[in-house]
Design an enzyme around this catalytic site. Structure first.
Site, PDB file in Angstrom:
ATOM      1  N   GLY A   7       0.831  -1.225   0.000  1.00 46.75           N
ATOM      2  CA  GLY A   7       0.000   0.000   0.000  1.00 46.75           C
ATOM      3  C   GLY A   7       0.849   1.252   0.000  1.00 46.75           C
ATOM      4  CE1 TYR A 129     -15.374   2.908  18.933  1.00 51.01           C
ATOM      5  CE2 TYR A 129     -16.527   0.821  18.722  1.00 51.01           C
ATOM      6  CZ  TYR A 129     -16.514   2.198  18.660  1.00 51.01           C
ATOM      7  OH  TYR A 129     -17.661   2.873  18.328  1.00 51.01           O
ATOM      8  NE  ARG A 134     -12.056   3.658  27.381  1.00 52.34           N
ATOM      9  CZ  ARG A 134     -12.016   3.046  26.218  1.00 52.34           C
ATOM     10  NH1 ARG A 134     -11.718   3.710  25.152  1.00 52.34           N
ATOM     11  NH2 ARG A 134     -12.244   1.757  26.131  1.00 52.34           N
ATOM     12  CE  LYS A 162      -5.780  -1.060  10.824  1.00 55.78           C
ATOM     13  NZ  LYS A 162      -4.905  -1.409   9.662  1.00 55.78           N
TER      14      LYS A 162
END
Ligand code: NDP
Length: 318
Positions: A7, A129, A134, A162
């Protein structure tokens, strides 16, 4: 010393090719269309390119496509993966190229005896994720994993791509005895070498191109030059292992906008969140593990400044 970068025309990969050439490597760079000047001219004009850069055509979705790019290489840097959020067919547009593409590249690696180590460009998207709470005292580190179900519920297809791609990479590496290291950067900014606009550079452009609102989100941010240095160190440092999160600073978009305003008082910068919800909470990302690579971070103010100068120079700023 021949290495492969997949890439190669992308934002991060272009810098990786530049730094690898600068360090004396011969680079086999995979691109989808070697005849497209928008994707290759900036690579062909890099210092050392005429002697040591070889462009090779390859597509993530074609089995065996990377065999010739990887054949004879001692190191492979797999960066190719679609990064955008607008999609009508997430499976075909994001998930397949990310997951099948990663396996395709690793499969080509497993067919050679020359490849010593493979570096895969993963992401903080594959780390942070999940449903864990948090707050300013929460420290995300390399032991965290994103939750695929949580990504799917939230229709965060890029993040899912991902997450699944990294999971698949670790499994394949274990099964085929490949020395794999992943680099997990947060949002990457910095000067653009390529003539086109990539998603993370666009995040900065959107703050200064006339919009009055910014996303109500908190992200980590890091400089592209540091990200590429980390890739190379992860290949060169014998003790490098596992995953490396890369974040110079975690900032809500409101604070990013504030820094831009301080750097450029005359630019109109987005100054309110895009929704009425409470501001997205803060968190930290550990910088401990990456110290083992000997990486030092460019201060974020400097990265923001060079990003904006680069966006101006390329004609993206209104
Ligand atoms: P770019 O969009 O600039 O580059 C993506 C690259 O992937 C392009 O070269 C593109 O090729 C290639 N690609 C996409 N689909 C295919 C396909 N089917 N076959 C072959 N190549 C394909 O993005 P970035 O440079 O930002 O991202 C590079 C990597 O870094 C990705 O893996 C991304 O997930 C990861 N990353 C990026 C972050 C960021 O903030 N920028 C943060 C964390 C991780 P073409 O030029 O032909 O379209």
């Amino acid at each position: 010393k021949t290495v492969c970068v997949t890439g190669a025309s992308g934002f991060i990969a272009s810098w990786l090719v530049k730094l690898l050439l600068h360090r004396g490597y011969t680079v086999k760079a995979s691109v989808r269309d070697p005849a497209d000047p928008k994707k290759t001219e900036h690579l062909r004009s890099l210092e050392g390119a005429s002697e040591r850069l070889h462009l090779v055509k390859a597509n993530l979705l074609e089995d065996g496509s990377f065999d010739s790019a990887i054949d004879g290489c001692v190191g492979v840097f797999h960066t190719a993966s679609p990064f955008y959020h607008d999609t009508t067919d997430p499976q075909a547009e994001l998930l397949d190229p990310a997951v099948k593409g990663t396996l395709n590249v690793l499969n080509s690696c497993s067919k050679t005896s020359t490849v010593k180590r493979v570096i895969v460009t993963s992401s903080v998207a594959a780390v942070a994720y999940n449903e864990r709470p948090r707050g300013s005292d929460v420290i995300v580190d390399e032991t965290w994993f994103s939750n695929a179900d949580f990504c799917e519920q939230n229709k965060s297809w890029y993040v899912l791509s991902k997450t699944l791609a990294e999971e698949a990479a670790w499994k394949f590496a274990k099964d085929h005895d490949i020395d794999l290291v992943t680099i997990n950067p947060a949002m990457v900014i910095g000067p653009l070498l390529q003539p086109t606009l990539n998603t993370s550079s666009e995040a900065i452009l959107n703050l200064i191109n006339g919009s009055s609102t910014f996303p109500n989100m908190t992200f980590g941010w890091v400089d592209v030059r540091d990200v590429c240095e980390a890739h190379i160190l992860a290949y060169e440092v014998p003790s490098a292992t596992g995953r490396y999160c890369l974040v110079e600073r975690v900032l809500h978009y409101s604070n990013l906008a504030k820094i831009i305003k301080e750097l450029y008082p005359s630019i109109q910068v987005a100054d309110k969140p895009a929704d009425d919800k409470p501001l997205a909470p803060d968190f930290q990302v550990s910088k401990e593990k990456v110290k083992g690579l000997g990486l030092t971070y460019t201060p974020l103010e400097e990265s923001i400044k060079v990003t904006i100068e680069s966006l101006k120079e390329k004609g993206f700023v209104n």
